[in-house]
Design a protein around this motif. Structure first.
Motif, PDB file in Angstrom:
ATOM      1  N   ASP A 108       0.855  -1.191   0.000  1.00  0.00           N
ATOM      2  CA  ASP A 108       0.000   0.000   0.000  1.00  0.00           C
ATOM      3  C   ASP A 108       0.887   1.237   0.000  1.00  0.00           C
ATOM      4  N   PRO A 109       0.699   2.129  -0.958  1.00  0.00           N
ATOM      5  CA  PRO A 109       1.547   3.326  -0.984  1.00  0.00           C
ATOM      6  C   PRO A 109       1.444   4.147   0.294  1.00  0.00           C
ATOM      7  N   GLU A 110       0.253   4.070   0.937  1.00  0.00           N
ATOM      8  CA  GLU A 110       0.047   4.869   2.148  1.00  0.00           C
ATOM      9  C   GLU A 110       0.516   4.141   3.404  1.00  0.00           C
ATOM     10  N   ASP A 111       0.630   2.813   3.320  1.00  0.00           N
ATOM     11  CA  ASP A 111       1.045   2.030   4.488  1.00  0.00           C
ATOM     12  C   ASP A 111       1.910   0.877   4.002  1.00  0.00           C
ATOM     13  N   PRO A 112       3.251   0.966   4.049  1.00  0.00           N
ATOM     14  CA  PRO A 112       4.115  -0.096   3.534  1.00  0.00           C
ATOM     15  C   PRO A 112       3.938  -1.418   4.257  1.00  0.00           C
ATOM     16  N   GLY A 113       3.338  -1.403   5.425  1.00  0.00           N
ATOM     17  CA  GLY A 113       3.146  -2.640   6.164  1.00  0.00           C
ATOM     18  C   GLY A 113       1.928  -3.413   5.728  1.00  0.00           C
ATOM     19  N   VAL A 114       1.238  -2.946   4.683  1.00  0.00           N
ATOM     20  CA  VAL A 114       0.010  -3.575   4.216  1.00  0.00           C
ATOM     21  C   VAL A 114       0.177  -3.924   2.741  1.00  0.00           C
ATOM     22  N   ILE A 115      -0.352  -5.102   2.345  1.00  0.00           N
ATOM     23  CA  ILE A 115      -0.324  -5.570   0.966  1.00  0.00           C
ATOM     24  C   ILE A 115      -1.751  -5.484   0.426  1.00  0.00           C
ATOM     25  N   MET A 116      -1.891  -4.933  -0.796  1.00  0.00           N
ATOM     26  CA  MET A 116      -3.212  -4.702  -1.362  1.00  0.00           C
ATOM     27  C   MET A 116      -3.458  -5.677  -2.519  1.00  0.00           C
ATOM     28  N   ALA A 117      -4.781  -6.020  -2.698  1.00  0.00           N
ATOM     29  CA  ALA A 117      -5.223  -6.843  -3.824  1.00  0.00           C
ATOM     30  C   ALA A 117      -6.591  -6.345  -4.263  1.00  0.00           C
ATOM     31  N   ILE A 118      -6.919  -6.481  -5.538  1.00  0.00           N
ATOM     32  CA  ILE A 118      -8.167  -5.966  -6.084  1.00  0.00           C
ATOM     33  C   ILE A 118      -8.787  -7.016  -6.995  1.00  0.00           C
ATOM     34  N   ARG A 119     -10.111  -7.069  -6.981  1.00  0.00           N
ATOM     35  CA  ARG A 119     -10.843  -7.913  -7.914  1.00  0.00           C
ATOM     36  C   ARG A 119     -12.115  -7.205  -8.349  1.00  0.00           C
ATOM     37  N   ARG A 120     -12.512  -7.468  -9.570  1.00  0.00           N
ATOM     38  CA  ARG A 120     -13.738  -6.853 -10.106  1.00  0.00           C
ATOM     39  C   ARG A 120     -14.944  -7.667  -9.663  1.00  0.00           C
ATOM     40  N   VAL A 121     -16.053  -6.915  -9.347  1.00  0.00           N
ATOM     41  CA  VAL A 121     -17.314  -7.555  -8.948  1.00  0.00           C
ATOM     42  C   VAL A 121     -18.183  -7.688 -10.186  1.00  0.00           C
ATOM     43  N   SER A 122     -18.596  -8.903 -10.505  1.00  0.00           N
ATOM     44  CA  SER A 122     -19.504  -9.158 -11.640  1.00  0.00           C
ATOM     45  C   SER A 122     -20.926  -9.331 -11.106  1.00  0.00           C
ATOM     46  N   LEU A 123     -21.884  -8.580 -11.693  1.00  0.00           N
ATOM     47  CA  LEU A 123     -23.283  -8.621 -11.246  1.00  0.00           C
ATOM     48  C   LEU A 123     -23.955  -9.824 -11.860  1.00  0.00           C
ATOM     49  N   MET A 124     -24.398 -10.730 -11.019  1.00  0.00           N
ATOM     50  CA  MET A 124     -24.977 -11.974 -11.505  1.00  0.00           C
ATOM     51  C   MET A 124     -26.362 -11.752 -12.097  1.00  0.00           C
ATOM     52  N   ASP A 125     -27.149 -10.729 -11.557  1.00  0.00           N
ATOM     53  CA  ASP A 125     -28.486 -10.507 -12.096  1.00  0.00           C
ATOM     54  C   ASP A 125     -28.457  -9.643 -13.353  1.00  0.00           C
ATOM     55  N   ARG A 126     -27.273  -9.180 -13.737  1.00  0.00           N
ATOM     56  CA  ARG A 126     -27.133  -8.385 -14.955  1.00  0.00           C
ATOM     57  C   ARG A 126     -26.189  -9.084 -15.956  1.00  0.00           C
ATOM     58  N   ALA A 127     -26.230 -10.389 -15.989  1.00  0.00           N
ATOM     59  CA  ALA A 127     -25.413 -11.163 -16.933  1.00  0.00           C
ATOM     60  C   ALA A 127     -23.925 -10.925 -16.728  1.00  0.00           C
ATOM     61  N   PHE A 128     -23.556 -10.817 -15.435  1.00  0.00           N
ATOM     62  CA  PHE A 128     -22.155 -10.679 -15.014  1.00  0.00           C
ATOM     63  C   PHE A 128     -21.498  -9.439 -15.595  1.00  0.00           C
ATOM     64  N   GLU A 129     -22.286  -8.357 -15.642  1.00  0.00           N
ATOM     65  CA  GLU A 129     -21.705  -7.071 -16.046  1.00  0.00           C
ATOM     66  C   GLU A 129     -20.832  -6.546 -14.913  1.00  0.00           C
ATOM     67  N   PRO A 130     -19.784  -5.760 -15.240  1.00  0.00           N
ATOM     68  CA  PRO A 130     -18.969  -5.164 -14.182  1.00  0.00           C
ATOM     69  C   PRO A 130     -19.833  -4.311 -13.271  1.00  0.00           C
ATOM     70  N   GLY A 131     -19.751  -4.543 -11.974  1.00  0.00           N
ATOM     71  CA  GLY A 131     -20.567  -3.797 -11.033  1.00  0.00           C
ATOM     72  C   GLY A 131     -19.755  -2.998 -10.041  1.00  0.00           C
ATOM     73  N   GLY A 132     -18.461  -3.233  -9.950  1.00  0.00           N
ATOM     74  CA  GLY A 132     -17.629  -2.490  -9.016  1.00  0.00           C
ATOM     75  C   GLY A 132     -16.356  -3.261  -8.721  1.00  0.00           C
ATOM     76  N   TYR A 133     -15.744  -2.916  -7.600  1.00  0.00           N
ATOM     77  CA  TYR A 133     -14.442  -3.514  -7.250  1.00  0.00           C
ATOM     78  C   TYR A 133     -14.365  -3.740  -5.755  1.00  0.00           C
ATOM     79  N   VAL A 134     -13.693  -4.787  -5.380  1.00  0.00           N
ATOM     80  CA  VAL A 134     -13.423  -5.077  -3.975  1.00  0.00           C
ATOM     81  C   VAL A 134     -11.901  -5.023  -3.793  1.00  0.00           C
ATOM     82  N   VAL A 135     -11.471  -4.225  -2.859  1.00  0.00           N
ATOM     83  CA  VAL A 135     -10.050  -4.080  -2.532  1.00  0.00           C
ATOM     84  C   VAL A 135      -9.837  -4.615  -1.132  1.00  0.00           C
TER      85      VAL A 135
END
Length: 602
Positions: A169-196
């Motif tokens: 994490d640029p703001e906290d070197p003691g933390v490791i960050m990961a990100i994944r995209r949220v796919s909306l299942m009721d919208r045919a798995f359209e991109p709905g956001g992100y979870v960090v």
């Protein structure tokens, strides 16, 4: 200078003994064998130790990589559960449709999000963003593109719902960050956001893997950007050089390390297990010390055994040498010794046999010397008899001469000279010239002429070149005597004896021939005579034939080694015509005989 050289030779001879040679030979062989065996054992065992160490490090790396994959799988499962939560799906779907979440809806996310990390330690926080990069949890106005670079967002979109590890994490070197995209299942798995997700670095600590091992391994986890995720390596290390190098050994300022690298396909990170080279070679050092100690022990033990063995071998030989040095002619004593070594025991037996034989020979020589002394004494005494005989014949001569009996006087003189030629002193030479030998034969013929009168005629032919040829004494006169006894006396009418000496048809030989014109011999009697010459019984009716046999044997003794069959008497005879006896001798007879005697003595 000569004294110094002699001293060096004595010292070198003292050190160059059989025992020292055996001792040094055994030691050199032992050193070569120990050296080769030590090198082979050291190379073999050190290779096994290094192979085992590398296997251990590789196993540790595999275990660490498996543990890391398990931790990543836990984080992946956690974020997937958050992304697939029905409330999060509905809230992000509304945001996608243009309906913004209220404060209460966003606050309700706290209960949903906080329920998942409670089952896994190491989660620092979870963040949820919309497709417009606005954060709806936690409740602030920060945007995703301000939190992360757009390249990470684009990579998360490209992965279509798979977890992407960003790094520290640029703001906290003691933390490791990961990100994944949220796919909306009721919208045919359209991109709905992100979870960090933000994970503490301690979550990736893998130090407990080698807690039960004696080898102290260091684990280094580096992300795709080359940043260190976690490490327990105390030494400073160039991470980029570590990742770019293919070598299995890396150098640090403190000490070299053996490194095993494992790449994770899930995260793109690299896991490196580093082990000090000194830890892996510790067993080799112990092995080297053990080999040196055992080698030194073996050298000392082998030195002692070699010394004892060489002493056991050479001690009987030394005793035998002392016995030989103390031996004196006529007083040699056998060496009473028993050796377990067959060769040395046999050598001692041969020496004892030689001692017994030499003592016997010494005794025989002593007895022969006594006998020779007695013989010489008798010979000296016997000289009185010929001297008395010669004086008596001289007295007869002067008495007959005074009485005027010249024929008897000449006969007495011839007999006196004949006896003087035959009876020689011990120091007189046994070799005479051909002229002397024929002169003696002539004196004998004159005496026989006085007895036989006109019945005896004789002829002697000797060339001037043959007069000085050396010949053994009394070699021709016995043949003349044999011709008169068996030839002239066996016929009533006058007979003739001829002696011819001339050069042989073969180079270097003298031909001697004695011929009579007596009654001769038939074939059976001639064969009997030949057999008698070769060792058979005597066949003579008048006497024993000793003179003929004596000449034959003397010829073989004098000239048999040079002439072979030529040295034999050759006898030819025909009934009514007479008998001829021939033989040949070398011109240089005395020199040839002396040369043969010298060769025989050698």
């Amino acid at each position: 200078m000569r004294g110094g050289e002699w001293g060096l030779r004595v010292n070198w001879g003292r050190w160059n003994s059989l025992r020292n040679q055996i001792f040094v030979g055994f030691v050199l062989v032992m050193l070569v064998v120990l050296f080769i065996a030590g090198i082979a054992a050291y190379d073999r065992v050190s290779g096994l130790l290094k192979t085992n160490a590398e296997k251990h490090i590789h196993q540790t790396a595999v275990q660490a990589n498996g543990r890391l994959d398990a931790l990543i799988a836990q984080v992946n499962s956690l974020t997937a559960q958050v992304a697939d939560d029905s409330y999060v799906q509905r809230l992000l779907s509304n945001e996608k449709g243009g309906e913004q979440a209220t404060f209460n809806q966003r606050q309700a996310l706290l209960q949903v999000v906080s329920s998942y990390p409670s089952f896994m330690s190491g989660v620092q926080s979870l963040e949820i963003y919309t497709t417009t990069y606005s954060r709806i949890f936690p409740m602030d106005d920060r945007s995703l593109d301000g939190r992360l670079g757009r390249n990470w967002i684009a990579e998360a979109d490209a992965e279509k719902g798979r977890l992407v590890w960003v790094g520290p994490d640029p703001e906290d070197p003691g933390v490791i960050m990961a990100i994944r995209r949220v796919s909306l299942m009721d919208r045919a798995f359209e991109p709905g956001g992100y979870v960090v997700v933000r994970m503490q670095r301690s979550f990736f600590q893998l130090n407990d893997l080698d807690a039960e091992d004696d080898v102290e391994d260091s684990i280094l986890l580096v992300d795709a950007a080359g940043s260190v995720v976690t490490s327990n390596l105390e030494a400073s290390l160039d991470v980029k050089a570590l990742l770019s190098s293919d070598s299995s050994v890396v150098e640090t300022r403190e000490e070299p390390y053996i490194v095993v690298r494992q790449h994770s396909e899930m995260t793109g990170w690299t896991l490196a297990v580093l082990t000090p080279v000194s830890e892996t070679t510790e067993g080799v050092s112990i092995l080297r010390t053990a080999l040196l100690i055992s080698g030194l022990f073996g050298v000392v033990l082998f030195l002692i055994m070699s010394f004892l063995l060489s002493t056991m071998i050479t001690r009987p030989i030394t005793r035998l040498m002392r016995a030989m040095r103390s031996a004196r002619p006529g007083a040699m004593k056998p060496n009473i010794m028993f050796s377990s070594t067959m060769e040395i025991h046999r050598l001692n037996e041969v020496y004892n046999q030689m001692v017994y034989r030499l003592n016997e020979l010494t005794q025989e020589i002593y007895e022969k010397e006594i006998m020779q002394s007695r013989t010489e004494l008798k010979a000296l005494q016997s000289q009185i008899n010929p001297h008395f005989l010669f004086n008596t014949l001289e007295a007869f001569y002067w008495s007959l001469d005074d009485k005027g009996d010249e024929e008897m006087a000449r006969m007495v003189v011839a007999m006196s000279r004949l006896f003087r030629y035959i009876i020689s002193s011990p120091n007189q030479d046994e070799w005479v010239t051909m002229a002397d030998e024929l002169e003696h034969a002539e004196r004998y013929l004159r005496i026989m002429e006085m007895r036989l009168g006109e019945r005896l005629q004789w002829e002697i032919r000797l060339s001037d070149a043959m007069r000085t040829v050396k010949i053994p004494k009394l070699l021709i006169q016995p043949l003349v005597e044999n011709a008169i006894l068996h030839g002239i006396e066996s016929k009533i009418e006058p007979g003739k004896v001829s002696i011819h000496v001339d050069a042989s048809t073969q180079d270097g030989l003298v031909h001697i021939e004695v011929r009579d014109d007596g009654p001769g011999m038939d074939d059976s009697r001639l064969q009997s005579v030949v057999r008698a010459l070769n060792g058979g019984p005597a066949v003579s009716d008048k006497g024993t034939g000793v003179g003929l046999i004596n000449v034959h044997r003397r010829l073989k003794l004098y000239f048999g080694s040079q002439l072979g069959e030529l040295c034999r008497l050759s006898i030819t005879s025909k009934v009514g015509e007479g008998t001829t006896i021939r033989f040949e001798i070398p011109k240089d007879t005395e020199g040839a005989y002396d040369s043969w005697q010298n060769d025989s003595n050698r």
